[in-house]
Design a protein around this motif. Structure first.
Motif, PDB file in Angstrom:
ATOM      1  N   THR A 118       0.847  -1.177  -0.017  1.00  0.00           N
ATOM      2  CA  THR A 118      -0.020   0.012   0.001  1.00  0.00           C
ATOM      3  C   THR A 118       0.881   1.305  -0.022  1.00  0.00           C
ATOM      4  N   VAL A 119       0.506   2.266  -0.474  1.00  0.00           N
ATOM      5  CA  VAL A 119       1.192   3.520  -0.598  1.00  0.00           C
ATOM      6  C   VAL A 119       0.332   4.531   0.239  1.00  0.00           C
ATOM      7  N   ALA A 120       1.381   4.948   1.285  1.00  0.00           N
ATOM      8  CA  ALA A 120       0.462   6.029   2.293  1.00  0.00           C
ATOM      9  C   ALA A 120       0.504   7.494   1.755  1.00  0.00           C
ATOM     10  N   ASN A 121      -0.353   8.262   2.205  1.00  0.00           N
ATOM     11  CA  ASN A 121      -0.527   9.803   1.666  1.00  0.00           C
ATOM     12  C   ASN A 121       0.740  10.343   1.552  1.00  0.00           C
ATOM     13  N   ASN A 122       1.675  10.064   2.383  1.00  0.00           N
ATOM     14  CA  ASN A 122       3.087  10.720   2.156  1.00  0.00           C
ATOM     15  C   ASN A 122       3.984  10.082   1.058  1.00  0.00           C
ATOM     16  N   GLY A 123       3.535   9.130   0.148  1.00  0.00           N
ATOM     17  CA  GLY A 123       4.235   8.445  -0.907  1.00  0.00           C
ATOM     18  C   GLY A 123       4.840   7.425  -0.306  1.00  0.00           C
ATOM     19  N   ASN A 124       5.002   6.823   1.060  1.00  0.00           N
ATOM     20  CA  ASN A 124       5.767   5.793   1.270  1.00  0.00           C
ATOM     21  C   ASN A 124       5.171   4.542   1.068  1.00  0.00           C
ATOM     22  N   LYS A 125       6.048   3.505   0.584  1.00  0.00           N
ATOM     23  CA  LYS A 125       5.394   2.267   0.352  1.00  0.00           C
ATOM     24  C   LYS A 125       5.394   1.213   1.563  1.00  0.00           C
ATOM     25  N   TYR A 126       4.374   0.650   1.911  1.00  0.00           N
ATOM     26  CA  TYR A 126       4.388  -0.503   3.076  1.00  0.00           C
ATOM     27  C   TYR A 126       4.203  -1.930   2.474  1.00  0.00           C
ATOM     28  N   ALA A 127       4.690  -2.751   2.908  1.00  0.00           N
ATOM     29  CA  ALA A 127       4.516  -4.224   2.706  1.00  0.00           C
ATOM     30  C   ALA A 127       3.355  -4.545   3.992  1.00  0.00           C
ATOM     31  N   ASN A 128       2.233  -5.186   3.349  1.00  0.00           N
ATOM     32  CA  ASN A 128       1.336  -5.802   4.461  1.00  0.00           C
ATOM     33  C   ASN A 128       0.954  -7.291   4.137  1.00  0.00           C
ATOM     34  N   ILE A 129       0.756  -7.978   5.395  1.00  0.00           N
ATOM     35  CA  ILE A 129       0.257  -9.299   5.303  1.00  0.00           C
ATOM     36  C   ILE A 129      -1.208  -9.253   4.896  1.00  0.00           C
ATOM     37  N   THR A 130      -1.546  -9.651   3.625  1.00  0.00           N
ATOM     38  CA  THR A 130      -2.930  -9.932   3.385  1.00  0.00           C
ATOM     39  C   THR A 130      -3.734 -11.358   3.512  1.00  0.00           C
ATOM     40  N   ALA A 131      -2.885 -12.434   3.811  1.00  0.00           N
ATOM     41  CA  ALA A 131      -3.333 -13.698   3.915  1.00  0.00           C
ATOM     42  C   ALA A 131      -2.303 -14.664   4.673  1.00  0.00           C
ATOM     43  N   VAL A 132      -2.626 -15.580   5.510  1.00  0.00           N
ATOM     44  CA  VAL A 132      -1.934 -16.596   6.190  1.00  0.00           C
ATOM     45  C   VAL A 132      -2.562 -17.868   5.934  1.00  0.00           C
ATOM     46  N   ALA A 133      -1.544 -18.649   5.310  1.00  0.00           N
ATOM     47  CA  ALA A 133      -2.402 -20.067   4.967  1.00  0.00           C
ATOM     48  C   ALA A 133      -1.155 -21.425   5.457  1.00  0.00           C
ATOM     49  N   ALA A 134      -1.821 -22.296   5.570  1.00  0.00           N
ATOM     50  CA  ALA A 134      -1.005 -23.481   5.995  1.00  0.00           C
ATOM     51  C   ALA A 134       0.065 -23.738   4.760  1.00  0.00           C
ATOM     52  N   LEU A 135       1.175 -24.582   5.273  1.00  0.00           N
ATOM     53  CA  LEU A 135       1.891 -24.905   4.062  1.00  0.00           C
ATOM     54  C   LEU A 135       1.164 -26.109   3.241  1.00  0.00           C
ATOM     55  N   PRO A 136       1.406 -26.269   2.061  1.00  0.00           N
ATOM     56  CA  PRO A 136       0.740 -27.252   1.188  1.00  0.00           C
ATOM     57  C   PRO A 136       1.271 -28.715   1.666  1.00  0.00           C
ATOM     58  N   LYS A 137       0.398 -29.646   1.759  1.00  0.00           N
ATOM     59  CA  LYS A 137       1.130 -30.905   1.987  1.00  0.00           C
ATOM     60  C   LYS A 137       2.224 -31.387   1.340  1.00  0.00           C
ATOM     61  N   GLY A 138       3.096 -31.867   1.883  1.00  0.00           N
ATOM     62  CA  GLY A 138       4.696 -32.236   1.360  1.00  0.00           C
ATOM     63  C   GLY A 138       5.338 -30.915   1.321  1.00  0.00           C
ATOM     64  N   MET A 139       5.007 -29.860   1.616  1.00  0.00           N
ATOM     65  CA  MET A 139       5.990 -28.854   1.403  1.00  0.00           C
ATOM     66  C   MET A 139       6.877 -28.372   2.751  1.00  0.00           C
ATOM     67  N   GLU A 140       8.066 -28.429   2.786  1.00  0.00           N
ATOM     68  CA  GLU A 140       8.797 -28.555   3.802  1.00  0.00           C
ATOM     69  C   GLU A 140       9.275 -26.791   3.950  1.00  0.00           C
ATOM     70  N   ALA A 141       9.374 -26.499   5.370  1.00  0.00           N
ATOM     71  CA  ALA A 141       9.626 -24.854   5.780  1.00  0.00           C
ATOM     72  C   ALA A 141      11.192 -25.203   5.801  1.00  0.00           C
ATOM     73  N   PRO A 142      12.090 -24.141   5.377  1.00  0.00           N
ATOM     74  CA  PRO A 142      13.620 -24.279   5.787  1.00  0.00           C
ATOM     75  C   PRO A 142      13.525 -23.932   7.507  1.00  0.00           C
ATOM     76  N   PRO A 143      14.742 -24.312   7.961  1.00  0.00           N
ATOM     77  CA  PRO A 143      14.784 -24.196   9.566  1.00  0.00           C
ATOM     78  C   PRO A 143      14.780 -22.534   9.891  1.00  0.00           C
ATOM     79  N   GLN A 144      14.446 -22.443  10.980  1.00  0.00           N
ATOM     80  CA  GLN A 144      14.269 -21.095  11.412  1.00  0.00           C
ATOM     81  C   GLN A 144      15.718 -20.748  11.806  1.00  0.00           C
ATOM     82  N   VAL A 145      16.068 -19.352  11.301  1.00  0.00           N
ATOM     83  CA  VAL A 145      17.247 -18.722  11.553  1.00  0.00           C
ATOM     84  C   VAL A 145      17.517 -18.088  12.804  1.00  0.00           C
TER      85      VAL A 145
END
Length: 145
Positions: A118-145
């Motif tokens: 989204t772009v704010a009134n001051n022109g700055n661009k921000y990243a927003n989480i619009t959805a969270v979902a489970a990993l698909p079956k069989g997909m592995e997540a990398p280890p936590q850093v």
């Protein structure tokens, strides 16, 4: 012990897209006042690590990007937190779970997050989480850093 604040270079927002993520922090922000709705509500911040989206620190180390979202700490049927959790869990809450869900159980759990800008009134661009979902079956997540 000193706590020194200084200017830091601006970091570009995480690019739009869907990423493998892992919950790394749950922060109780306490009761916050909303000027928009003129009310008070208990808020929580949930932070995710994006292990495959990295940046170089000032000392040259590679670190994963982090992104967060703030939610009202409520499991009301209209609450954003409940909708997000049901998407992540891929199932609705039971009546028993609605009596009290321990958010700390989310720490270290993998998921997929969708990020849009989204772009704010001051022109700055921000990243927003619009959805969270489970990993698909069989997909592995990398280890936590």
């Amino acid at each position: 012990m000193s706590l020194i604040a200084k200017g830091t270079p601006a970091v570009a927002p995480v690019p739009e897209g869907t990423y493998i993520a892992r919950c790394v922090q749950i922060i109780d922000l306490g009761t916050q006042h909303s000027q928009v709705y003129d009310n008070e509500a208990r808020k929580v911040m949930i932070r995710w690590e994006l292990p495959q989206e990295t940046f170089k620190t000032a000392d040259g180390n590679e670190q994963p990007r982090l992104i967060h979202a703030v939610y009202t700490n409520s499991l009301n049927e209209k609450a954003s937190l409940r909708k997000m959790l049901e998407g992540w869990r891929s199932k609705k809450f039971t009546e028993e779970e609605l009596a009290g869900f321990d958010l700390s159980k989310l720490i270290s759990l993998p998921c997929m997050v969708t990020i849009t800008h989204t772009v704010a009134n001051n022109g700055n661009k921000y990243a927003n989480i619009t959805a969270v979902a489970a990993l698909p079956k069989g997909m592995e997540a990398p280890p936590q850093v």
